[in-house]
Design a protein around this motif. Sequence first.
Motif, PDB file in Angstrom:
ATOM      1  N   LEU A   1       0.834  -1.214   0.000  1.00 12.64           N
ATOM      2  CA  LEU A   1       0.000   0.000   0.000  1.00 12.64           C
ATOM      3  C   LEU A   1       0.867   1.262   0.000  1.00 12.64           C
ATOM      4  O   LEU A   1       0.594   2.212  -0.743  1.00 12.64           O
ATOM      5  CB  LEU A   1      -0.926   0.011   1.222  1.00 12.64           C
ATOM      6  N   TRP A   2       1.903   1.300   0.838  1.00  8.32           N
ATOM      7  CA  TRP A   2       2.782   2.475   0.892  1.00  8.32           C
ATOM      8  C   TRP A   2       3.430   2.724  -0.468  1.00  8.32           C
ATOM      9  O   TRP A   2       3.476   3.864  -0.942  1.00  8.32           O
ATOM     10  CB  TRP A   2       3.879   2.295   1.947  1.00  8.32           C
ATOM     11  N   ARG A   3       3.942   1.670  -1.088  1.00  5.74           N
ATOM     12  CA  ARG A   3       4.592   1.843  -2.401  1.00  5.74           C
ATOM     13  C   ARG A   3       3.591   2.338  -3.447  1.00  5.74           C
ATOM     14  O   ARG A   3       3.905   3.221  -4.232  1.00  5.74           O
ATOM     15  CB  ARG A   3       5.209   0.514  -2.867  1.00  5.74           C
ATOM     16  N   SER A   4       2.393   1.771  -3.442  1.00  2.45           N
ATOM     17  CA  SER A   4       1.416   2.165  -4.455  1.00  2.45           C
ATOM     18  C   SER A   4       0.961   3.609  -4.262  1.00  2.45           C
ATOM     19  O   SER A   4       0.693   4.313  -5.231  1.00  2.45           O
ATOM     20  CB  SER A   4       0.218   1.223  -4.443  1.00  2.45           C
ATOM     21  N   LEU A   5       0.898   4.060  -2.991  1.00  2.00           N
ATOM     22  CA  LEU A   5       0.531   5.461  -2.742  1.00  2.00           C
ATOM     23  C   LEU A   5       1.552   6.401  -3.368  1.00  2.00           C
ATOM     24  O   LEU A   5       1.201   7.382  -4.016  1.00  2.00           O
ATOM     25  CB  LEU A   5       0.430   5.736  -1.231  1.00  2.00           C
ATOM     26  N   GLY A   6       2.825   6.098  -3.145  1.00  2.00           N
ATOM     27  CA  GLY A   6       3.879   6.966  -3.662  1.00  2.00           C
ATOM     28  C   GLY A   6       3.985   6.920  -5.175  1.00  2.00           C
ATOM     29  O   GLY A   6       4.330   7.922  -5.810  1.00  2.00           O
TER      30      GLY A   6
ATOM     31  N   GLN B   1      -1.650  10.691   2.236  1.00  2.00           N
ATOM     32  CA  GLN B   1      -1.087  10.103   3.453  1.00  2.00           C
ATOM     33  C   GLN B   1      -1.901   8.884   3.859  1.00  2.00           C
ATOM     34  O   GLN B   1      -3.074   8.774   3.506  1.00  2.00           O
ATOM     35  CB  GLN B   1      -1.100  11.125   4.592  1.00  2.00           C
ATOM     36  N   MET B   2      -1.270   7.994   4.642  1.00  2.00           N
ATOM     37  CA  MET B   2      -1.962   6.799   5.110  1.00  2.00           C
ATOM     38  C   MET B   2      -1.669   6.587   6.583  1.00  2.00           C
ATOM     39  O   MET B   2      -0.541   6.759   7.036  1.00  2.00           O
ATOM     40  CB  MET B   2      -1.499   5.567   4.325  1.00  2.00           C
ATOM     41  N   SER B   3      -2.718   6.202   7.312  1.00  2.00           N
ATOM     42  CA  SER B   3      -2.548   5.798   8.705  1.00  2.00           C
ATOM     43  C   SER B   3      -3.319   4.492   8.891  1.00  2.00           C
ATOM     44  O   SER B   3      -4.351   4.278   8.266  1.00  2.00           O
ATOM     45  CB  SER B   3      -3.061   6.876   9.655  1.00  2.00           C
ATOM     46  N   THR B   4      -2.780   3.631   9.746  1.00  2.00           N
ATOM     47  CA  THR B   4      -3.419   2.331   9.958  1.00  2.00           C
ATOM     48  C   THR B   4      -3.849   2.184  11.405  1.00  2.00           C
ATOM     49  O   THR B   4      -3.198   2.679  12.321  1.00  2.00           O
ATOM     50  CB  THR B   4      -2.457   1.178   9.610  1.00  2.00           C
ATOM     51  N   THR B   5      -4.978   1.504  11.584  1.00  2.00           N
ATOM     52  CA  THR B   5      -5.499   1.184  12.902  1.00  2.00           C
ATOM     53  C   THR B   5      -6.085  -0.215  12.820  1.00  2.00           C
ATOM     54  O   THR B   5      -7.128  -0.424  12.205  1.00  2.00           O
ATOM     55  CB  THR B   5      -6.607   2.176  13.320  1.00  2.00           C
ATOM     56  N   GLY B   6      -5.374  -1.175  13.396  1.00  2.00           N
ATOM     57  CA  GLY B   6      -5.866  -2.550  13.366  1.00  2.00           C
ATOM     58  C   GLY B   6      -5.949  -3.082  11.940  1.00  2.00           C
ATOM     59  O   GLY B   6      -4.964  -3.094  11.209  1.00  2.00           O
ATOM     60  N   ASP B   7      -7.147  -3.470  11.541  1.00  2.00           N
ATOM     61  CA  ASP B   7      -7.326  -4.017  10.199  1.00  2.00           C
ATOM     62  C   ASP B   7      -7.883  -2.973   9.229  1.00  2.00           C
ATOM     63  O   ASP B   7      -8.443  -3.310   8.196  1.00  2.00           O
ATOM     64  CB  ASP B   7      -8.251  -5.237  10.244  1.00  2.00           C
ATOM     65  N   ARG B   8      -7.688  -1.693   9.535  1.00  2.00           N
ATOM     66  CA  ARG B   8      -8.174  -0.595   8.683  1.00  2.00           C
ATOM     67  C   ARG B   8      -7.017   0.317   8.309  1.00  2.00           C
ATOM     68  O   ARG B   8      -6.095   0.536   9.098  1.00  2.00           O
ATOM     69  CB  ARG B   8      -9.221   0.254   9.417  1.00  2.00           C
ATOM     70  N   ALA B   9      -7.103   0.840   7.100  1.00  2.00           N
ATOM     71  CA  ALA B   9      -6.135   1.841   6.648  1.00  2.00           C
ATOM     72  C   ALA B   9      -6.923   3.061   6.202  1.00  2.00           C
ATOM     73  O   ALA B   9      -7.845   2.950   5.386  1.00  2.00           O
ATOM     74  CB  ALA B   9      -5.291   1.298   5.504  1.00  2.00           C
TER      75      ALA B   9
ATOM     76  N   LEU C   1     -10.433   8.000   2.528  1.00  2.00           N
ATOM     77  CA  LEU C   1     -10.885   6.697   2.051  1.00  2.00           C
ATOM     78  C   LEU C   1     -10.430   5.655   3.057  1.00  2.00           C
ATOM     79  O   LEU C   1      -9.252   5.634   3.431  1.00  2.00           O
ATOM     80  CB  LEU C   1     -10.242   6.435   0.670  1.00  2.00           C
ATOM     81  N   THR C   2     -11.338   4.838   3.547  1.00  2.00           N
ATOM     82  CA  THR C   2     -10.997   3.810   4.527  1.00  2.00           C
ATOM     83  C   THR C   2     -11.034   2.456   3.842  1.00  2.00           C
ATOM     84  O   THR C   2     -11.991   2.116   3.157  1.00  2.00           O
ATOM     85  CB  THR C   2     -12.000   3.827   5.701  1.00  2.00           C
ATOM     86  N   LEU C   3      -9.946   1.697   4.024  1.00  2.00           N
ATOM     87  CA  LEU C   3      -9.824   0.357   3.439  1.00  2.00           C
ATOM     88  C   LEU C   3      -9.818  -0.692   4.544  1.00  2.00           C
ATOM     89  O   LEU C   3      -9.165  -0.499   5.572  1.00  2.00           O
ATOM     90  CB  LEU C   3      -8.532   0.230   2.629  1.00  2.00           C
TER      91      LEU C   3
END
Length: 177
Positions: free
Chosen positions: A97-102, A110-118, A170-172
């Motif tokens: 996910l980080w690579r695809s964002l960049g 930007q991306m932040s993660t919490t448990g099973d959510r990004a 956007l929440t994944l």
Amino acid sequence: MNPNAMPPPRAMAAALRQHWASLAPREQTLVLAAATVLGLALLWWLLLAPALAQLRASPARHAALDAQLQQMQALQAQALHLKDIPRPTGNETLPVLWRSLGQQLSAGTQMSTTGDRAAITLKDVPPEALAQWLAQVRSTTRAVPTEARLMRNTTSAGGASTPAPWNGTLTLALPPN
């Protein structure tokens, strides 16, 4: 007896037989011909015309069903393709996910993660890039969008031929470990 009362059916039948007998043979023939024409018209309107209309409409309906079948087969092929892709583990998902964002989205993303959510924060992301990124993320990481709060940035430079970029979150849902 009431003069407005309907006569019983037997009396009516007897009166009709008597009237029929009083008609000349030529008049009887004309009445039979009229009844035959009326019967054939009713037969046409009630039985044959609807069946012929269905028969005429069937090629168009058949073509529409063929198109729907092709679309369903394409979706089945896509589902089978997604099923055959190896599932990444939770540890492999975040770096992808980080690579695809960049690589695919704007620098302000930007991306932040919490448990099973990004949670992805988007800033000035072109619609085509977002669509391509979501398709790639879904197929490579099996992350599924669960919530989107997006707004078009109409103040950004977007001409008549270029759609306005998106801003928002956007929440994944990430695949299980």
